[in-house]
Design an enzyme around this catalytic site. Sequence first.
Site, PDB file in Angstrom:
ATOM      1  N   ARG B   5       0.825  -1.220   0.000  1.00  0.00           N
ATOM      2  CA  ARG B   5       0.000   0.000   0.000  1.00  0.00           C
ATOM      3  C   ARG B   5       0.856   1.266   0.000  1.00  0.00           C
ATOM      4  O   ARG B   5       0.441   2.306  -0.516  1.00  0.00           O
ATOM      5  CB  ARG B   5      -1.013  -0.009   1.149  1.00  0.00           C
ATOM      6  CG  ARG B   5      -0.415  -0.227   2.518  1.00  0.00           C
ATOM      7  CD  ARG B   5      -1.503  -0.529   3.547  1.00  0.00           C
ATOM      8  NE  ARG B   5      -0.944  -0.918   4.816  1.00  0.00           N
ATOM      9  CZ  ARG B   5      -1.150  -0.280   5.963  1.00  0.00           C
ATOM     10  NH1 ARG B   5      -1.919   0.777   6.001  1.00  0.00           N
ATOM     11  NH2 ARG B   5      -0.607  -0.700   7.082  1.00  0.00           N
ATOM     12  N   SER B  32      -4.909   4.761   5.821  1.00  0.00           N
ATOM     13  CA  SER B  32      -4.541   3.342   5.765  1.00  0.00           C
ATOM     14  C   SER B  32      -4.290   2.861   4.339  1.00  0.00           C
ATOM     15  O   SER B  32      -3.402   2.049   4.108  1.00  0.00           O
ATOM     16  CB  SER B  32      -5.649   2.479   6.374  1.00  0.00           C
ATOM     17  OG  SER B  32      -5.812   2.767   7.730  1.00  0.00           O
ATOM     18  N   GLU B  53     -19.363   3.722   1.083  1.00  0.00           N
ATOM     19  CA  GLU B  53     -18.676   3.039  -0.014  1.00  0.00           C
ATOM     20  C   GLU B  53     -19.558   2.894  -1.251  1.00  0.00           C
ATOM     21  O   GLU B  53     -19.062   2.979  -2.390  1.00  0.00           O
ATOM     22  CB  GLU B  53     -18.186   1.669   0.457  1.00  0.00           C
ATOM     23  CG  GLU B  53     -17.133   1.720   1.572  1.00  0.00           C
ATOM     24  CD  GLU B  53     -17.714   1.927   2.971  1.00  0.00           C
ATOM     25  OE1 GLU B  53     -18.957   1.929   3.122  1.00  0.00           O
ATOM     26  OE2 GLU B  53     -16.924   2.079   3.929  1.00  0.00           O
ATOM     27  N   PHE B  78     -14.850  -3.876   2.185  1.00  0.00           N
ATOM     28  CA  PHE B  78     -15.790  -2.794   1.876  1.00  0.00           C
ATOM     29  C   PHE B  78     -15.749  -2.410   0.396  1.00  0.00           C
ATOM     30  O   PHE B  78     -16.689  -1.819  -0.128  1.00  0.00           O
ATOM     31  CB  PHE B  78     -15.502  -1.573   2.749  1.00  0.00           C
ATOM     32  CG  PHE B  78     -15.331  -1.902   4.204  1.00  0.00           C
ATOM     33  CD1 PHE B  78     -16.275  -2.693   4.861  1.00  0.00           C
ATOM     34  CD2 PHE B  78     -14.241  -1.459   4.923  1.00  0.00           C
ATOM     35  CE1 PHE B  78     -16.118  -3.031   6.195  1.00  0.00           C
ATOM     36  CE2 PHE B  78     -14.065  -1.795   6.265  1.00  0.00           C
ATOM     37  CZ  PHE B  78     -15.008  -2.576   6.905  1.00  0.00           C
ATOM     38  N   HIS B 104      -5.733  -4.172   2.684  1.00  0.00           N
ATOM     39  CA  HIS B 104      -6.202  -5.000   3.798  1.00  0.00           C
ATOM     40  C   HIS B 104      -7.002  -6.204   3.314  1.00  0.00           C
ATOM     41  O   HIS B 104      -8.062  -6.528   3.842  1.00  0.00           O
ATOM     42  CB  HIS B 104      -7.025  -4.165   4.787  1.00  0.00           C
ATOM     43  CG  HIS B 104      -6.213  -3.119   5.503  1.00  0.00           C
ATOM     44  ND1 HIS B 104      -5.584  -2.089   4.831  1.00  0.00           N
ATOM     45  CD2 HIS B 104      -5.910  -2.948   6.813  1.00  0.00           C
ATOM     46  CE1 HIS B 104      -4.931  -1.330   5.704  1.00  0.00           C
ATOM     47  NE2 HIS B 104      -5.100  -1.826   6.904  1.00  0.00           N
ATOM     48  N   ASP B 112      -7.960  -7.286  13.743  1.00  0.00           N
ATOM     49  CA  ASP B 112      -9.311  -6.748  13.511  1.00  0.00           C
ATOM     50  C   ASP B 112     -10.332  -7.875  13.346  1.00  0.00           C
ATOM     51  O   ASP B 112     -11.517  -7.690  13.595  1.00  0.00           O
ATOM     52  CB  ASP B 112      -9.341  -5.850  12.257  1.00  0.00           C
ATOM     53  CG  ASP B 112      -9.044  -4.391  12.593  1.00  0.00           C
ATOM     54  OD1 ASP B 112      -9.022  -4.046  13.799  1.00  0.00           O
ATOM     55  OD2 ASP B 112      -8.826  -3.604  11.653  1.00  0.00           O
ATOM     56  N   ARG B 162      -2.052  -5.582   4.065  1.00  0.00           N
ATOM     57  CA  ARG B 162      -1.829  -4.554   5.073  1.00  0.00           C
ATOM     58  C   ARG B 162      -0.357  -4.484   5.476  1.00  0.00           C
ATOM     59  O   ARG B 162       0.202  -3.407   5.639  1.00  0.00           O
ATOM     60  CB  ARG B 162      -2.658  -4.876   6.313  1.00  0.00           C
ATOM     61  CG  ARG B 162      -2.467  -3.895   7.458  1.00  0.00           C
ATOM     62  CD  ARG B 162      -3.353  -4.236   8.649  1.00  0.00           C
ATOM     63  NE  ARG B 162      -2.690  -5.100   9.601  1.00  0.00           N
ATOM     64  CZ  ARG B 162      -2.127  -4.675  10.739  1.00  0.00           C
ATOM     65  NH1 ARG B 162      -2.166  -3.411  11.046  1.00  0.00           N
ATOM     66  NH2 ARG B 162      -1.543  -5.505  11.556  1.00  0.00           N
TER      67      ARG B 162
HETATM   68  C1  LIG Z   1     -18.418  -0.159   6.181  1.00  0.00           C
HETATM   69  C2  LIG Z   1     -17.181   0.250   6.863  1.00  0.00           C
HETATM   70  N1  LIG Z   1     -16.370   1.121   6.259  1.00  0.00           N
HETATM   71  C3  LIG Z   1     -15.212   1.479   6.856  1.00  0.00           C
HETATM   72  C4  LIG Z   1     -14.863   0.969   8.059  1.00  0.00           C
HETATM   73  C5  LIG Z   1     -13.536   1.326   8.707  1.00  0.00           C
HETATM   74  N2  LIG Z   1     -13.749   2.174   9.882  1.00  0.00           N
HETATM   75  C6  LIG Z   1     -13.734   1.682  11.126  1.00  0.00           C
HETATM   76  S1  LIG Z   1     -14.074   2.836  12.284  1.00  0.00           S
HETATM   77  C7  LIG Z   1     -14.223   4.051  11.118  1.00  0.00           C
HETATM   78  C8  LIG Z   1     -14.534   5.454  11.523  1.00  0.00           C
HETATM   79  C9  LIG Z   1     -15.760   5.506  12.355  1.00  0.00           C
HETATM   80  O1  LIG Z   1     -16.059   6.803  12.747  1.00  0.00           O
HETATM   81  P1  LIG Z   1     -17.270   7.038  13.724  1.00  0.00           P
HETATM   82  O2  LIG Z   1     -18.476   6.332  13.219  1.00  0.00           O
HETATM   83  O3  LIG Z   1     -17.406   8.476  13.943  1.00  0.00           O
HETATM   84  O4  LIG Z   1     -16.822   6.245  15.020  1.00  0.00           O
HETATM   85  P2  LIG Z   1     -16.155   6.787  16.379  1.00  0.00           P
HETATM   86  O5  LIG Z   1     -15.678   8.176  16.146  1.00  0.00           O
HETATM   87  O6  LIG Z   1     -17.246   6.740  17.377  1.00  0.00           O
HETATM   88  O7  LIG Z   1     -15.056   5.831  16.691  1.00  0.00           O
HETATM   89  C10 LIG Z   1     -14.020   3.526   9.837  1.00  0.00           C
HETATM   90  C11 LIG Z   1     -14.057   4.292   8.594  1.00  0.00           C
HETATM   91  C12 LIG Z   1     -15.741   0.043   8.652  1.00  0.00           C
HETATM   92  N3  LIG Z   1     -15.473  -0.554   9.831  1.00  0.00           N
HETATM   93  N4  LIG Z   1     -16.903  -0.279   8.044  1.00  0.00           N
END
Ligand SMILES: Cc1ncc(C[n+]2csc(CCOP(=O)(O)OP(=O)(O)O)c2C)c(N)n1
Lengths: 290, 322
Positions: B5, B32, B53, B78, B104, B112, B162
């Site tokens: 990556r 990432s 997405e 995703f 990833h 994860d 990753r």
């Molecule tokens: C469908 C999907 N896309 C991307 C991710 C990767 N991801 C994990 S946490 C996150 C950010 C989440 O932000 P938020 O909903 O505001 O959570 P918080 O700030 O409460 O941790 C992302 C993009 C995922 N888990 N699922």
Amino acid sequence: MWKLQSEMEGGGPSIEYVEEMASRLRYHIIRMVGAAGSGHPGGSLSSSDIVAALYFGGILRVDPRNPLWSDRDRFVLSKGHAAPVLYAALAEKGFFPVDVLLTLRKMGSPLQGHPDCKKVAGVEVSTGSLGQGLSLAVGMALAGRLDKKDYKVWALLGDGECQEGQVWEAAMSAAHYKLDNLRVIVDHNHLQIDGPVEKVMSVEPIAEKFSAFGWETVSVDGHSVRELLEAFRRPSAGKPLAIIAETVKGKGVKFMEGVAGWHGKAPQGEELDRALAEVTMREKAEERGQ
Amino acid sequence: MRAARDAYGEVLVELGKENADIVVLDADLSSSTKTSVFAKAFPDRFFNMGIAEANMMGVAAGLASAGKIPFASTFAVFATGRVYDQIRQSIAYAGFNVKIVATHGGLTVGPDGATHQALEDVALMRVLPGMTVIVPSDAEETKQAVRAAAGHVGPVYIRLGREAVPDVFPAGATFEIGKGNMFLPGISREQVIAAPPSTLEFDVSFIACGVMVKECLDASALLEAEGIKASVAGFASIKPFDADLCLALARQSRLVVAAEEHSVVGGLGGAVCECLAENYPARVLRIGVLDRFGESGSGRELLEAYGLTGPSIARKAKAALR
Ligand SMILES: Cc1ncc(C[n+]2csc(CCOP(=O)(O)OP(=O)(O)O)c2C)c(N)n1
Ligand SMILES: [Mg+2]
């Protein structure tokens, strides 16, 4: 296990007790993520008061001795990456021994990086792919109505997560079916991975969006147990309720607060010591009643 | 050792300088996937679509319809399963020039756990008409593959890992869409194809992609030490599939082993079996994840537990040769 002191005094659990439990959850989160060497401290810490209020504020009707009790309230952690806060609450509640917490994310542990409902009692559904939990909650709420049960369904969402279209498909269906047994809490910590939600992809005005979708809404300070409990105890208004909880990502560990970089990074070495000192100090201070 | 990556982020910037039509989209994972590097260099041509997405894929299709060359990135789970229908209907059916570069992929996502370990993405993308599917073995092959994707007209799916991985792509080799590469022994793809029947006398030929190329190189070293003659081919281009090289290897070998960090259903192993069953029925051993979900653990622990490391592959190949 933690003493249910205030419950023994009669009436609901006291605010102080719930606050104690919230700091206890924070302590577990840092220890777990530190031991795992990876994981998501930021969003687990911002949700700690919310989750503590649900599990220890007399809100969720669950029974650790009978996790699949058909009348139980359902809690869906839609923001599945905050698994540490859920695991900590379930352990403190007695669903499994507290020492299992330190196996988080390790090979063979039931405590997967994202919650697996086949491995952990008390985890209702498997989450981790964002945006899907509210749909699951709608299904549970519809089933509860069909079965003439009075259980409530709760879902905790991230604010960044609300960018997923499916959240709004679910919101539409919940209002359409007038699911007043369904409650959503949005952990509005204003951060996601790539930075501030406002900058990456604004979800504002979030409360108005839920209103426009036919929901009852209320905004609270997500770190005020009193405000959270008040909102949680609101009587149903014939429609689903969305609680927008204003929070600080990383709350409880000063150097993590409001820093997007601590979304998915484990503190290690000196940083872990500092974080642990903070959450332990708080816990000690609270133990002394300060 | 380098993460593919990181190479992706770097080559995106090079491509961005060369071609003003290159645009990049991400879904809140730019730090990432390393599209953040492009975002910094070309802020106007970078679109963070947030955690959305499905919309990202649709927007990429729209950009492509207007002549842009969109690269859309997020984690492999995703980037494929979650948005399968958007890719099918809005991108592949129209034949739009969208490059989906997912990071990833596979088990080595690690702690994860299963929700984040794409083990079906190659199968999902491979079944789409007109979709090119590439799984490079290291950073250098990634750079070349991303360049090739930019130059190719039509939808492309590239899957990256990753973790940092050892450099294995042979010095001086070139990646071409539709062609495999010989990593071992030191002969070319063309020499293998041109070799008269039964002259190379391999006991086992490994056909691998992604991180499994390195594991197969390790396996073949172990086998060679026991006097078992092995070859290793990298099939980064899973679709179009290099049937010529696959058939030639089968003709020169007692056993073909297909290895991938993916379900044994529908991926590279599936492609090898389809090709050989129809053209030259031969003994094939599939190394991959046996129709199950992954779990939390370190990348290495998982590869070991799922039988995807060199020693384990060598053992299975030996048993199959007996
Ligand atoms: C469908 C999907 N896309 C991307 C991710 C990767 N991801 C994990 S946490 C996150 C950010 C989440 O932000 P938020 O909903 O505001 O959570 P918080 O700030 O409460 O941790 C992302 C993009 C995922 N888990 N699922
Ligand atoms: Mg957030």
